[in-house]
Motif scaffolding. Structure first.
Motif, mmCIF file in Angstrom:
data_model
loop_
_atom_site.group_PDB
_atom_site.id
_atom_site.type_symbol
_atom_site.label_atom_id
_atom_site.label_comp_id
_atom_site.label_asym_id
_atom_site.label_seq_id
_atom_site.Cartn_x
_atom_site.Cartn_y
_atom_site.Cartn_z
ATOM 1 N N LYS A 11 0.835 -1.204 0.000
ATOM 2 C CA LYS A 11 0.000 0.000 0.000
ATOM 3 C C LYS A 11 0.873 1.259 0.000
ATOM 4 N N ILE A 15 0.946 4.251 -2.823
ATOM 5 C CA ILE A 15 0.727 5.673 -2.492
ATOM 6 C C ILE A 15 1.964 6.502 -2.875
ATOM 7 N N GLU A 531 -8.891 6.804 3.269
ATOM 8 C CA GLU A 531 -8.063 5.776 2.598
ATOM 9 C C GLU A 531 -8.907 4.837 1.755
ATOM 10 N N GLU A 534 -9.597 6.628 -1.435
ATOM 11 C CA GLU A 534 -8.312 6.867 -2.117
ATOM 12 C C GLU A 534 -7.816 5.610 -2.838
ATOM 13 N N ALA A 535 -7.992 4.483 -2.175
ATOM 14 C CA ALA A 535 -7.541 3.220 -2.763
ATOM 15 C C ALA A 535 -8.245 2.963 -4.086
ATOM 16 N N SER A 536 -9.582 3.247 -4.103
ATOM 17 C CA SER A 536 -10.327 2.992 -5.344
ATOM 18 C C SER A 536 -10.006 4.036 -6.410
ATOM 19 N N ILE A 538 -7.084 5.305 -6.874
ATOM 20 C CA ILE A 538 -5.788 4.874 -7.423
ATOM 21 C C ILE A 538 -5.969 3.814 -8.509
#
Lengths: 635, 413
Positions: A11, A15, A531, A534-536, A538
């Motif tokens: 992760k 990032i 988060e 944000e993960a999706s 990315i």
């Protein structure tokens, strides 16, 4: 453990790469910006601004809420300076005057200012403070017992405890009066035997039947579930690790409560106090039923509006009440904003170790809680059912199903007033109420989620604060003033198509009850860690898919619950809609008609239908989605 | 701050635009008045014929806060074939809705049946939103002071008290009509408990919530009632009334003392029942028509026989007044689409048949048409006009503000 460590490393890598890419992009942008004209620069900035879905939502809602909320507010304020139709003695109708403000604040003839403003305001403040204390103590206490202790019957209490909030507040007032009225301490026509006196021979002093105390207590009972919802929501979602850590460090239960739990709950606690205070101070029906001369500011406001010759004074009182409420809102905002983080949904373990209550204390507490819950949540329902089955109110020897089953006219003054089962008007308006409430809830709930998302993403920004506050303001505008402006708009030629239309009712209902949904949506979104989205981002998931596939499912129960509160409020609402619709559109209007013509059996029956319908919808929603009213505001 | 200013300016201009748009929707009022003048020369049959042509397959709209009106309209429709829809709401809502609609130039009603003389005068008549029509067929039977504005129906609120020694538990002990001369002077309801025959805790719907009750209080400050109250004062106290600086006249004094002595109720119907099943001597000022929910005979809970209405007692037993009368006024909307139909409905309501269809057989309702029969158990309107305070819209609207402000200091703790 190794797996978790490797996942975290992965992760961090993603990032890190993403941030690098962003820095590279920014650098290339800076280079190309130098070659752009100022107009193109602005256009680029605008493009960048609107590339974020949250900003688009904020702008759209800023416009919608300005049109639907700010204008009624300005209308309210403007009317405090205008000479109205019945006030021709002050000058030309429609011209400006400061007389209304002067009269309300300073007029000494007949002690006018004191009688219509200062004394009723003081009474209302006192009543609201007492109701706050009651609702916080009872609602907060039950919330703690259910979320933090091994208290038994949790499911039953958490289901039933919210009933008084579903019931219209005046029905609790009616129940209180029927229960405690007595012929010992009361005089004149009020000296009547109530349930308590007829069953036990006991009587309570007159001050506990009518006046300040019963008004405050009934409001406290009505809003205790509200406190339970708000405080319970925070306690339920609170990160248990903090308490766990305190326990490991050897802190006592009391110390944990004082030093860990309370500070975390404090913003919700203050929020509850302020919201209950704002609701109580503008309550009209409870002091009307139980006041018996106890004059509150809302009663005076209605009297002034109703007078025809002092309508301007009515607008002044309404505006001051608004200012009062807005100040409360600002304090509330300051308090909740001071809290650094709302995030409670992090994906981390939050197994709560429950406080074990010692057996004798547990028995006492359980008895008290069960008694309270059954008494104020179940008994009123039974009393409505019984009253609809008694020919003579309070006389159990006159038991009959007549008012439910007859095909005869039960009241010579109401055409079509046959028994409830055969009464087409009742069932047609019931369906109307369901449909209108459903549509209002759908709009308010969806708007609430979108506002919640946008506000949470742009937290602290001016536009975000503006939208957040505007979405909450309708909660504080008196229903009567709110509907008057919409009536004025719908009777004007450009908006004539809205006059008495169902869409107008839906718009007004959706905006008026938007605060519940926006608060629910905002709280739910603030609890979500950034988060997760944000993960999706990315991995390139588009916005609508993030909302539908990720954010909504995570907070599904909170969001669906956010639809339920506007629905309930709409179902039991009358004063907001009465000006905007014909007399036979909504079930509450039909109820009021039966009440006016003293058909208590049928009006009690209708009341029962409303409450049972809401309960069934709540239960079905709960079974299907896991959401329920008690998760509505607290998240 | 600049954003706020801008928002205010934009919104204010929006509102002004709205006001301008709404202000120019008035239809030609003279047209309706011309039609009314013509209609006043027509018989009911002629009016109906003209109304049928005018309405065709459309529907006439009426506003009236009376369920009985709906009964009359059903009968009118059956008789004439003209379709009518009535909107029935509370007084305050009716006036708000009509006021907003009329000022916005929107057609919402052809005929209105309104109560509350103050609002009628202040919000409707003074604005020219509604017009007066006197039906030719009934004109001779309507008193001159009921013709403009045209009163269709009278209602009354009278003092009533429990005449039994009934304690609430044992119906056997009740003594019917035990106290016929209980209330003989309205000053018994004012003053203090040191006064002879003082009656405390008269139940009265809060005048700020019930406009017709406020109108009654306003009427007490008029010369006519100041005179009657002064006479009653002397009869009760044996002294001439000496003017007090805190009261403009004796009417204000009675209002102040009565409100201090009385207790508030929120429903006349409930108060009536409570008096009927309450203790002996319990007093209230409520609609006579609320006795509809009481048992007709026998002694027991909520029985009509438990009640005495001092103003119904034969002879001149009561000094002052026994309650008050208010009226429902039938008028034609200035922007009516079907003014002939509105006139035909008013004519029907004022006829003995129309009144009978709607209100006839019930206590507490009286047609302004003196030939229309009333309930056999009731007294005629001429009886009540002698004994009760009668609402006069012109006087009430002119003095409402002062009395309303005066009353506020005695309403509420």
């Amino acid at each position: 453990m190794n797996n978790i460590a490797s996942l975290n490393k992965e992760k961090i890598k993603i990032i890190f790469n993403h941030k690098h890419a962003l820095i590279d992009n920014k650098a290339s942008l800076n280079k190309s910006e130098k070659t752009l004209t100022p107009f193109k620069k602005k256009l680029n900035l605008l493009g960048a601004y609107f590339s974020k879905p949250s900003n688009i939502i904020l702008v759209i809602f800023a416009i919608i809420l300005t049109l639907t909320v700010v204008i009624p507010l300005i209308y309210l304020l403007l009317n405090t300076f205008l000479i109205h139709t019945g006030e021709a003695s002050l000058g030309k109708i429609g011209s400006l005057t400061f007389n209304h403000w002067f009269e309300v604040l300073f007029k000494s003839k007949y002690n006018y200012s004191i009688s219509v403003f200062y004394k009723p305001l003081l009474n209302s403040v006192l009543m609201s403070i007492i109701s706050c204390i009651i609702s916080i103590t009872v609602g907060g206490g039950i919330a703690y017992l259910i979320t933090r202790t091994d208290f038994p019957c949790k499911k039953f209490v958490s289901l039933v405890f919210v009933f008084p909030y579903i019931m219209p507040s005046w029905s609790i007032a009616m129940f209180w009066e029927n229960l405690f009225k007595n012929s010992i301490y009361l005089e004149g026509a009020k000296a009547q035997v109530g349930l308590l006196q007829s069953l036990t021979g006991l009587s309570v002093p007159g001050g506990l039947v009518y006046g300040l105390w019963p008004c405050a207590i009934c409001l406290g009972i009505h809003y205790a579930p509200f406190a339970y919802i708000l405080i319970g929501g925070i306690l339920r979602n609170m990160d248990a690790n903090l308490e766990e850590a305190a326990t490991i460090l050897g802190a006592s239960r009391f110390k944990i409560l004082r030093k860990v739990t309370l500070p975390i709950v404090l913003p919700a606690l203050i929020s509850t106090i302020l919201l209950v205070f704002a609701s109580s101070i503008s309550s009209y029906t409870v002091p009307m039923f139980l006041g018996n001369g106890f004059m509150t500011i809302s009663l005076k406001m209605k009297a002034l509006f109703n007078s025809s010759v002092l309508v301007g004074s009515g607008y002044v009182v309404a505006t001051i009440l608004m200012i009062f409420s807005v100040s409360i809102l600002l304090i509330n905002q300051k308090v909740t904003n001071s809290r650094r983080s709302f995030v409670t949904v992090t994906g981390k373990s939050s197994q709560v170790s429950l406080v074990k209550i010692k057996t004798p204390i547990k028995v006492i507490i359980t008895t008290i809680v069960m008694f309270y819950t059954i008494f104020f949540a179940i008994i009123p329902l039974i009393s409505f059912a019984l009253e609809s089955l008694l020919k003579t109110s309070g006389d159990f020897s006159t038991f009959t199903t007549y008012y439910w089953t007859t095909t005869e006219q039960t009241n010579p003054y109401i055409s079509g007033s046959v028994g409830i089962f055969h009464n087409k008007t009742i069932w047609r308006t019931f369906l109307n109420s369901l449909l209108i409430s459903g549509a209002c809830a759908l709009i308010a709930g969806t708007f609430g989620i979108l506002i919640g998302y946008a506000v949470a993403k742009s937290r602290g920004k001016k536009l975000s604060n503006y939208v957040s506050n505007m979405a909450f303001l309708p909660y504080l505008i008196p229903a009567m003033s709110f509907s008057t402006i919409y009536l004025a708009i719908s009777t004007s030629k450009p908006f004539g198509f809205l006059y008495r239309s169902i869409p107008l009712l839906i718009i007004v209902g959706a905006i008026k009850f938007l605060p519940f949904a926006s608060r629910s949506g905002t709280n739910a979104m603030l609890q979500l860690s950034n988060e997760i989205e944000e993960a999706s981002i990315i991995v390139g998931v588009p916005w609508w898919k993030r909302m539908v596939k990720i954010l909504f499912p995570i907070q599904k129960s909170s969001f669906i619950s956010g639809y339920l509160l506007p629905f309930i409020s709409c179902m039991r609402e009358l004063s907001l809609f009465v000006l905007l619709t014909s007399s036979g559109t909504l079930l509450t209007a039909v109820l009021a008609n039966y009440e006016t013509y003293d058909s208590t059996q049928i009006s009690n029956g209708i009341n029962l239908i409303i409450i049972v319908a809401v309960l069934i919808i709540n239960l079905v929603t709960n079974k299907l989605t896991g959401a329920s009213i008690d998760k509505g505001v607290g998240g | 701050m600049r954003i706020l200013k801008k928002t205010l300016l934009v919104s204010a201009s929006y509102l002004m635009g709205l006001a301008m748009l709404t202000g120019c929707g008035q239809t030609n009022s003279s047209e309706t008045e011309k039609i009314i003048k013509e209609a006043e020369k027509m018989t009911y049959a002629e009016l109906v014929e003209r109304a049928k042509e005018e309405v065709g397959d459309n529907t006439v709209q009426t506003y009236g806060n009376s369920s009985q009106l709906e009964n009359a309209l059903i009968a009118f429709s059956e008789q004439t074939g003209i379709k009518v829809t009535n909107t029935k709401k509370g007084d305050a809502e009716t006036y708000s809705e009509l006021g907003e609609s009329f000022s916005g130039g929107r057609y919402v009603a052809d005929m209105v049946l309104l109560q509350d003389g103050n609002k009628l005068q202040n919000e409707m008549l003074s604005q020219g939103y509604i017009k007066n029509f006197i039906p030719k067929d009934q004109k001779a039977n309507i008193a001159a002071d009921d013709q403009n504005p045209l009163a269709a129906v009278y209602l009354n609120k009278v003092f009533m008290y429990n005449n039994t020694d009934f304690t609430g538990d044992n119906a056997e002990t009740a003594k019917v009509n035990a106290k016929t001369h209980y209330l003989t002077n309205v000053w018994q309801l004012a003053g203090t408990d040191k006064d002879p025959g003082h009656i405390a805790n008269t139940s009265f719907k809060t005048p700020s919530n019930e406009n017709v009750n406020m109108n009654f209080l306003v009427m007490l400050t008029s010369d006519e009632w100041v005179g009657k109250l002064t006479t009653a004062y002397k009869a009760y106290y044996g002294l001439d009334y000496a003017k007090e600086s805190k009261y403009q006249n004796i009417g204000y004094k009675w209002i102040a003392e009565f409100l201090t002595n009385s207790q508030a109720h929120d429903s006349d119907g409930t108060a009536c029942k409570n008096v009927a099943k309450g203790n002996g001597g319990t007093m209230a000022l409520v609609n006579l028509n609320k006795n509809k929910d009481l048992k007709d005979s026998g002694v027991g809970k909520e029985s009509k026989a438990n009640l005495t209405y001092p103003a119904m007692e034969e002879g001149d037993n009561l000094k002052g007044f026994g309650g008050f009368c208010y009226k429902m006024y039938a008028m034609v909307a200035d922007n009516a689409k079907y003014p002939y139909a509105a006139c035909a409905i008013i004519n029907y309501l004022l006829s003995a048949e129309g009144f009978g269809d709607a209100w006839g057989a019930k206590d507490g309702y009286y047609s302004a048409n003196t030939t229309a029969p009333i309930a056999s158990t009731d007294k005629p309107i001429s009886w009540w006009k002698e004994r009760l305070v009668i609402e006069d819209p012109a006087y009430v609207s002119a003095h409402y503000k002062d009395v309303f402000e005066f009353v506020q200091q005695y309403e509420g703790k």
